[in-house]
Motif scaffolding. Structure first.
Motif, PDB file in Angstrom:
ATOM      1  N   ALA A 103       5.568  -0.696   5.677  1.00  0.00           N
ATOM      2  CA  ALA A 103       4.253  -0.974   6.253  1.00  0.00           C
ATOM      3  C   ALA A 103       3.805   0.184   7.144  1.00  0.00           C
ATOM      4  O   ALA A 103       2.644   0.598   7.110  1.00  0.00           O
ATOM      5  CB  ALA A 103       4.275  -2.287   7.037  1.00  0.00           C
ATOM      6  N   ALA A 104       4.734   0.728   7.917  1.00  0.00           N
ATOM      7  CA  ALA A 104       4.412   1.875   8.762  1.00  0.00           C
ATOM      8  C   ALA A 104       4.022   3.081   7.914  1.00  0.00           C
ATOM      9  O   ALA A 104       3.106   3.828   8.264  1.00  0.00           O
ATOM     10  CB  ALA A 104       5.588   2.217   9.667  1.00  0.00           C
ATOM     11  N   ASP A 105       4.703   3.261   6.789  1.00  0.00           N
ATOM     12  CA  ASP A 105       4.380   4.367   5.887  1.00  0.00           C
ATOM     13  C   ASP A 105       2.989   4.225   5.288  1.00  0.00           C
ATOM     14  O   ASP A 105       2.386   5.214   4.877  1.00  0.00           O
ATOM     15  CB  ASP A 105       5.415   4.477   4.764  1.00  0.00           C
ATOM     16  CG  ASP A 105       6.771   4.962   5.252  1.00  0.00           C
ATOM     17  OD1 ASP A 105       6.863   5.441   6.401  1.00  0.00           O
ATOM     18  OD2 ASP A 105       7.742   4.851   4.489  1.00  0.00           O
ATOM     19  N   SER A 106       2.460   3.014   5.236  1.00  0.00           N
ATOM     20  CA  SER A 106       1.119   2.831   4.678  1.00  0.00           C
ATOM     21  C   SER A 106       0.055   3.432   5.586  1.00  0.00           C
ATOM     22  O   SER A 106      -1.033   3.760   5.126  1.00  0.00           O
ATOM     23  CB  SER A 106       0.832   1.346   4.433  1.00  0.00           C
ATOM     24  OG  SER A 106       0.598   0.666   5.652  1.00  0.00           O
ATOM     25  N   ILE A 107       0.374   3.606   6.851  1.00  0.00           N
ATOM     26  CA  ILE A 107      -0.596   4.174   7.796  1.00  0.00           C
ATOM     27  C   ILE A 107      -0.716   5.678   7.591  1.00  0.00           C
ATOM     28  O   ILE A 107      -1.811   6.218   7.543  1.00  0.00           O
ATOM     29  CB  ILE A 107      -0.190   3.857   9.252  1.00  0.00           C
ATOM     30  CG1 ILE A 107      -0.278   2.354   9.482  1.00  0.00           C
ATOM     31  CG2 ILE A 107      -1.067   4.609  10.250  1.00  0.00           C
ATOM     32  CD1 ILE A 107       0.304   1.884  10.788  1.00  0.00           C
ATOM     33  N   THR A 108       0.412   6.341   7.440  1.00  0.00           N
ATOM     34  CA  THR A 108       0.409   7.800   7.318  1.00  0.00           C
ATOM     35  C   THR A 108       0.462   8.279   5.880  1.00  0.00           C
ATOM     36  O   THR A 108       0.289   9.449   5.610  1.00  0.00           O
ATOM     37  CB  THR A 108       1.604   8.394   8.081  1.00  0.00           C
ATOM     38  OG1 THR A 108       2.809   7.840   7.553  1.00  0.00           O
ATOM     39  CG2 THR A 108       1.510   8.091   9.569  1.00  0.00           C
ATOM     40  N   GLY A 109       0.744   7.362   4.966  1.00  0.00           N
ATOM     41  CA  GLY A 109       0.895   7.728   3.562  1.00  0.00           C
ATOM     42  C   GLY A 109       2.365   7.844   3.214  1.00  0.00           C
ATOM     43  O   GLY A 109       3.202   8.063   4.089  1.00  0.00           O
ATOM     44  N   PRO A 110       2.682   7.687   1.934  1.00  0.00           N
ATOM     45  CA  PRO A 110       4.082   7.739   1.500  1.00  0.00           C
ATOM     46  C   PRO A 110       4.725   9.082   1.820  1.00  0.00           C
ATOM     47  O   PRO A 110       4.089  10.128   1.740  1.00  0.00           O
ATOM     48  CB  PRO A 110       3.998   7.523  -0.006  1.00  0.00           C
ATOM     49  CG  PRO A 110       2.673   6.905  -0.249  1.00  0.00           C
ATOM     50  CD  PRO A 110       1.770   7.408   0.837  1.00  0.00           C
TER      51      PRO A 110
ATOM     52  N   ALA B  82       0.820  -1.216   0.000  1.00  0.00           N
ATOM     53  CA  ALA B  82       0.000   0.000   0.000  1.00  0.00           C
ATOM     54  C   ALA B  82       0.850   1.261   0.000  1.00  0.00           C
ATOM     55  O   ALA B  82       0.414   2.303  -0.503  1.00  0.00           O
ATOM     56  CB  ALA B  82      -0.943  -0.010   1.210  1.00  0.00           C
ATOM     57  N   ALA B  83       2.048   1.186   0.538  1.00  0.00           N
ATOM     58  CA  ALA B  83       2.951   2.349   0.526  1.00  0.00           C
ATOM     59  C   ALA B  83       3.752   2.425  -0.768  1.00  0.00           C
ATOM     60  O   ALA B  83       4.045   3.510  -1.261  1.00  0.00           O
ATOM     61  CB  ALA B  83       3.899   2.289   1.726  1.00  0.00           C
ATOM     62  N   ILE B  84       4.104   1.274  -1.326  1.00  0.00           N
ATOM     63  CA  ILE B  84       4.929   1.235  -2.540  1.00  0.00           C
ATOM     64  C   ILE B  84       4.125   1.640  -3.772  1.00  0.00           C
ATOM     65  O   ILE B  84       4.621   2.377  -4.633  1.00  0.00           O
ATOM     66  CB  ILE B  84       5.518  -0.180  -2.741  1.00  0.00           C
ATOM     67  CG1 ILE B  84       6.494  -0.519  -1.614  1.00  0.00           C
ATOM     68  CG2 ILE B  84       6.203  -0.301  -4.103  1.00  0.00           C
ATOM     69  CD1 ILE B  84       6.863  -1.985  -1.556  1.00  0.00           C
ATOM     70  N   THR B  85       2.906   1.180  -3.862  1.00  0.00           N
ATOM     71  CA  THR B  85       2.083   1.398  -5.063  1.00  0.00           C
ATOM     72  C   THR B  85       1.971   2.866  -5.459  1.00  0.00           C
ATOM     73  O   THR B  85       2.240   3.207  -6.622  1.00  0.00           O
ATOM     74  CB  THR B  85       0.703   0.748  -4.891  1.00  0.00           C
ATOM     75  OG1 THR B  85       0.893  -0.659  -4.698  1.00  0.00           O
ATOM     76  CG2 THR B  85      -0.178   0.991  -6.101  1.00  0.00           C
ATOM     77  N   PRO B  86       1.599   3.794  -4.555  1.00  0.00           N
ATOM     78  CA  PRO B  86       1.494   5.194  -4.994  1.00  0.00           C
ATOM     79  C   PRO B  86       2.820   5.790  -5.448  1.00  0.00           C
ATOM     80  O   PRO B  86       2.851   6.652  -6.328  1.00  0.00           O
ATOM     81  CB  PRO B  86       0.941   5.938  -3.776  1.00  0.00           C
ATOM     82  CG  PRO B  86       0.887   4.981  -2.665  1.00  0.00           C
ATOM     83  CD  PRO B  86       1.165   3.617  -3.181  1.00  0.00           C
ATOM     84  N   VAL B  87       3.916   5.319  -4.869  1.00  0.00           N
ATOM     85  CA  VAL B  87       5.236   5.812  -5.288  1.00  0.00           C
ATOM     86  C   VAL B  87       5.490   5.407  -6.733  1.00  0.00           C
ATOM     87  O   VAL B  87       5.917   6.223  -7.557  1.00  0.00           O
ATOM     88  CB  VAL B  87       6.351   5.267  -4.359  1.00  0.00           C
ATOM     89  CG1 VAL B  87       7.730   5.616  -4.907  1.00  0.00           C
ATOM     90  CG2 VAL B  87       6.175   5.799  -2.943  1.00  0.00           C
ATOM     91  N   LEU B  88       5.221   4.145  -7.062  1.00  0.00           N
ATOM     92  CA  LEU B  88       5.439   3.677  -8.437  1.00  0.00           C
ATOM     93  C   LEU B  88       4.491   4.348  -9.416  1.00  0.00           C
ATOM     94  O   LEU B  88       4.890   4.711 -10.528  1.00  0.00           O
ATOM     95  CB  LEU B  88       5.291   2.160  -8.511  1.00  0.00           C
ATOM     96  CG  LEU B  88       6.348   1.346  -7.763  1.00  0.00           C
ATOM     97  CD1 LEU B  88       6.080  -0.147  -7.940  1.00  0.00           C
ATOM     98  CD2 LEU B  88       7.746   1.695  -8.232  1.00  0.00           C
ATOM     99  N   VAL B  89       3.239   4.518  -9.028  1.00  0.00           N
ATOM    100  CA  VAL B  89       2.260   5.153  -9.912  1.00  0.00           C
ATOM    101  C   VAL B  89       2.680   6.578 -10.235  1.00  0.00           C
ATOM    102  O   VAL B  89       2.589   7.020 -11.382  1.00  0.00           O
ATOM    103  CB  VAL B  89       0.850   5.119  -9.276  1.00  0.00           C
ATOM    104  CG1 VAL B  89      -0.117   6.023 -10.009  1.00  0.00           C
ATOM    105  CG2 VAL B  89       0.322   3.693  -9.229  1.00  0.00           C
TER     106      VAL B  89
END
Length: 113
Positions: A76-83, A41-48
């Motif tokens: 995983a922690a970044d997925s809570i607050t956003g990238p 969930a944190a990696i996906t927006p970075v790649l997009v």
């Protein structure tokens, strides 16, 4: 005592407590799966954002498979607050590793290289 200000800070704290409680009640395999799912969930927006038009799922799989346990927990922690900028840096570092590059090439994703 933890001092929480604002609704978003309270929401983040609540999510963190919920995640910790959920992970504590799981088997190690479940914990690993939940951590990897949260990291996705944190990696996906970075790649997009950085690589528009690239098939995201195979690239995320390569990054997840080549991240260390510590990196997965950080993502995983970044997925809570956003990238954050740290998320971007971490993803970029993982993508630049030889094993990750091999995985990306094997999955037909040269646009990330």
């Amino acid at each position: 005592m933890i001092r929480v200000t604002g609704i978003s800070a309270l929401r983040r704290l609540s999510l963190a407590v919920l995640c910790a409680a959920t992970l504590a009640a799981c088997t190690p395999a479940d914990q690993d799966r939940l951590t990897r799912d949260a990291a996705r969930a944190a990696i996906t927006p970075v790649l997009v954002q950085r690589f528009p038009g690239v098939p995201v799922a195979p690239a995320v799989d390569c990054i997840i498979e080549n991240a260390s346990s510590r990196e997965l927990l950080s993502l995983a922690a970044d997925s809570i607050t956003g990238p954050t900028a740290n998320t971007v840096e971490l993803v970029t570092n993982i993508v630049s590793r030889p094993d990750t590059l091999t995985c990306l090439l094997a999955n037909g994703l040269p646009a990330l290289l």
